[in-house]
Design a protein around this motif. Structure first.
Motif, PDB file in Angstrom:
ATOM      1  N   ILE A   6     -41.155  47.322 -32.142  1.00 44.49           N
ATOM      2  CA  ILE A   6     -40.926  49.071 -31.854  1.00 44.49           C
ATOM      3  C   ILE A   6     -41.211  49.311 -30.463  1.00 44.49           C
ATOM      4  CG2 ILE A   6     -42.248  50.890 -32.535  1.00 44.49           C
ATOM      5  CD1 ILE A   6     -43.571  48.995 -34.950  1.00 44.49           C
ATOM      6  N   ARG A   7     -40.326  50.349 -30.183  1.00 47.04           N
ATOM      7  CA  ARG A   7     -40.503  50.914 -28.782  1.00 47.04           C
ATOM      8  C   ARG A   7     -40.241  52.507 -28.912  1.00 47.04           C
ATOM      9  NH1 ARG A   7     -36.540  52.614 -25.497  1.00 47.04           N
ATOM     10  NH2 ARG A   7     -35.048  51.267 -26.665  1.00 47.04           N
ATOM     11  N   ALA A   8     -41.448  53.028 -28.311  1.00 46.47           N
ATOM     12  CA  ALA A   8     -41.407  54.769 -28.397  1.00 46.47           C
ATOM     13  C   ALA A   8     -40.502  55.171 -27.448  1.00 46.47           C
ATOM     14  CB  ALA A   8     -42.737  55.194 -27.848  1.00 46.47           C
ATOM     15  N   VAL A   9     -39.760  55.989 -27.698  1.00 44.04           N
ATOM     16  CA  VAL A   9     -38.711  56.953 -26.923  1.00 44.04           C
ATOM     17  C   VAL A   9     -39.044  58.103 -26.488  1.00 44.04           C
ATOM     18  CG1 VAL A   9     -36.391  57.780 -26.756  1.00 44.04           C
ATOM     19  CG2 VAL A   9     -36.907  55.867 -28.411  1.00 44.04           C
ATOM     20  N   ILE A  10     -39.084  58.228 -24.840  1.00 42.07           N
ATOM     21  CA  ILE A  10     -39.423  59.526 -24.376  1.00 42.07           C
ATOM     22  C   ILE A  10     -38.303  59.875 -23.555  1.00 42.07           C
ATOM     23  CG2 ILE A  10     -41.293  60.629 -22.944  1.00 42.07           C
ATOM     24  CD1 ILE A  10     -43.404  58.625 -23.724  1.00 42.07           C
ATOM     25  N   PRO A  11     -37.572  61.088 -23.876  1.00 36.63           N
ATOM     26  CA  PRO A  11     -36.743  61.630 -22.969  1.00 36.63           C
ATOM     27  C   PRO A  11     -37.229  61.701 -21.310  1.00 36.63           C
ATOM     28  CG  PRO A  11     -36.562  62.569 -24.978  1.00 36.63           C
ATOM     29  CD  PRO A  11     -37.719  61.915 -24.839  1.00 36.63           C
ATOM     30  N   TRP A  14     -39.844  64.490 -19.894  1.00 38.99           N
ATOM     31  CA  TRP A  14     -40.580  65.136 -21.113  1.00 38.99           C
ATOM     32  C   TRP A  14     -41.962  64.663 -20.996  1.00 38.99           C
ATOM     33  CZ3 TRP A  14     -38.491  65.563 -26.829  1.00 38.99           C
ATOM     34  CH2 TRP A  14     -37.293  66.450 -26.644  1.00 38.99           C
ATOM     35  N   PRO A  15     -43.181  65.211 -21.285  1.00 42.22           N
ATOM     36  CA  PRO A  15     -44.406  64.821 -21.194  1.00 42.22           C
ATOM     37  C   PRO A  15     -44.505  63.775 -22.404  1.00 42.22           C
ATOM     38  CG  PRO A  15     -44.340  66.996 -22.092  1.00 42.22           C
ATOM     39  CD  PRO A  15     -42.898  66.791 -21.568  1.00 42.22           C
ATOM     40  N   LYS A  16     -45.513  62.992 -22.073  1.00 42.51           N
ATOM     41  CA  LYS A  16     -45.854  61.965 -23.384  1.00 42.51           C
ATOM     42  C   LYS A  16     -46.420  62.699 -24.362  1.00 42.51           C
ATOM     43  CE  LYS A  16     -48.378  57.891 -24.321  1.00 42.51           C
ATOM     44  NZ  LYS A  16     -49.139  56.895 -23.759  1.00 42.51           N
ATOM     45  N   PRO A  17     -45.868  62.540 -25.426  1.00 41.97           N
ATOM     46  CA  PRO A  17     -46.575  63.226 -26.791  1.00 41.97           C
ATOM     47  C   PRO A  17     -48.035  62.857 -26.979  1.00 41.97           C
ATOM     48  CG  PRO A  17     -45.018  61.893 -27.481  1.00 41.97           C
ATOM     49  CD  PRO A  17     -44.920  61.841 -25.922  1.00 41.97           C
ATOM     50  N   GLY A  19     -50.475  61.993 -29.977  1.00 44.05           N
ATOM     51  CA  GLY A  19     -50.788  61.975 -31.744  1.00 44.05           C
ATOM     52  C   GLY A  19     -49.444  61.870 -32.568  1.00 44.05           C
ATOM     53  N   TYR A  20     -48.360  61.644 -31.690  1.00 43.18           N
ATOM     54  CA  TYR A  20     -47.169  61.450 -32.297  1.00 43.18           C
ATOM     55  C   TYR A  20     -46.261  60.715 -31.378  1.00 43.18           C
ATOM     56  CZ  TYR A  20     -45.454  65.442 -29.993  1.00 43.18           C
ATOM     57  OH  TYR A  20     -45.226  66.445 -28.944  1.00 43.18           O
ATOM     58  N   ALA A  21     -44.889  60.345 -31.777  1.00 44.87           N
ATOM     59  CA  ALA A  21     -43.769  59.844 -30.896  1.00 44.87           C
ATOM     60  C   ALA A  21     -42.577  60.937 -31.154  1.00 44.87           C
ATOM     61  CB  ALA A  21     -43.409  58.602 -31.315  1.00 44.87           C
ATOM     62  N   ASN A  22     -41.912  61.040 -30.167  1.00 43.40           N
ATOM     63  CA  ASN A  22     -40.729  61.948 -30.291  1.00 43.40           C
ATOM     64  C   ASN A  22     -39.658  61.136 -31.107  1.00 43.40           C
ATOM     65  OD1 ASN A  22     -41.303  64.476 -28.903  1.00 43.40           O
ATOM     66  ND2 ASN A  22     -41.278  63.138 -27.230  1.00 43.40           N
ATOM     67  N   GLY A  23     -39.716  59.902 -30.951  1.00 44.44           N
ATOM     68  CA  GLY A  23     -38.786  58.788 -31.605  1.00 44.44           C
ATOM     69  C   GLY A  23     -38.955  57.620 -31.474  1.00 44.44           C
ATOM     70  N   ILE A  24     -38.504  56.710 -32.028  1.00 42.92           N
ATOM     71  CA  ILE A  24     -39.077  55.318 -32.233  1.00 42.92           C
ATOM     72  C   ILE A  24     -37.705  54.332 -32.334  1.00 42.92           C
ATOM     73  CG2 ILE A  24     -40.152  53.413 -33.534  1.00 42.92           C
ATOM     74  CD1 ILE A  24     -42.181  55.101 -32.440  1.00 42.92           C
ATOM     75  N   VAL A  25     -37.851  53.280 -31.710  1.00 47.34           N
ATOM     76  CA  VAL A  25     -36.459  52.424 -31.738  1.00 47.34           C
ATOM     77  C   VAL A  25     -37.036  51.120 -32.099  1.00 47.34           C
ATOM     78  CG1 VAL A  25     -34.839  50.908 -30.537  1.00 47.34           C
ATOM     79  CG2 VAL A  25     -35.160  53.236 -29.665  1.00 47.34           C
ATOM     80  N   THR A  26     -36.453  50.486 -33.361  1.00 53.46           N
ATOM     81  CA  THR A  26     -36.890  49.317 -34.023  1.00 53.46           C
ATOM     82  C   THR A  26     -36.041  48.039 -34.124  1.00 53.46           C
ATOM     83  OG1 THR A  26     -36.017  49.837 -36.195  1.00 53.46           O
ATOM     84  CG2 THR A  26     -38.170  50.857 -35.776  1.00 53.46           C
ATOM     85  N   ASP A  27     -36.524  47.007 -34.024  1.00 56.97           N
ATOM     86  CA  ASP A  27     -35.769  45.713 -34.310  1.00 56.97           C
ATOM     87  C   ASP A  27     -36.358  44.908 -35.430  1.00 56.97           C
ATOM     88  OD1 ASP A  27     -34.159  43.728 -33.639  1.00 56.97           O
ATOM     89  OD2 ASP A  27     -35.168  42.885 -31.888  1.00 56.97           O
ATOM     90  N   GLY A  28     -36.191  45.236 -36.543  1.00 61.16           N
ATOM     91  CA  GLY A  28     -36.727  44.538 -37.636  1.00 61.16           C
ATOM     92  C   GLY A  28     -36.212  45.266 -38.739  1.00 61.16           C
TER      93      GLY A  28
END
Length: 136
Positions: A6-11, A14-17, A19-28
């Protein structure tokens, strides 16, 4: 977070969110958890909004664990609440309830108010997606 999966995506810019993530990339492999309401295994409900949130999150986690994952493998949550003001007025108490089940994992999330849920006593329903390790 299970960094290998899992890797969080931050454009950029953009400030780091918090309590949540803007998006997540997964490999599994992904586990899609159907909406879990805040009832116990005997189909009784806690009396409070926070009690139902804690139980709904525990129910989500139980499904994820049955698939071989854990709280840190959950990459998306969608919350449906019947009373947005109950959510808004309990934010300071909600953090500890959330962390008691989810730890410090903050996936991509959405929360919407709905008119009602199928079970009359239900105040919250939570769907999830988790990226679980490949079985050996």
């Amino acid at each position: 977070m299970s960094q290998s999966l899992i890797r969080a995506v931050i454009p950029e810019g953009w400030p780091k969110p918090i309590g949540y993530a803007n998006g997540i990339v997964t490999d599994g492999p992904l586990v899609h958890v159907g909406g879990q309401i805040g009832w116990r295994t005997d189909h009784t409900f806690p009396d409070t909004f926070l009690g139902q949130v804690g139980q709904a999150l525990a129910n989500v986690l139980a499904v994820v664990e049955a698939a071989g994952g854990g709280a840190d493998t959950i990459v998306r949550l969608t919350w449906y609440v019947t009373d947005i003001e109950a959510y808004r007025t309990s934010l300071s108490e909600l953090g500890p309830v959330y962390r008691a089940v989810m730890g410090r994992n903050f996936p991509a999330m959405a929360l919407v108010q709905v008119v009602s849920l199928v079970e009359v006593e239900a105040m919250v329903e939570i769907e999830a997606v988790a990226a679980v390790p490949v079985a050996a």
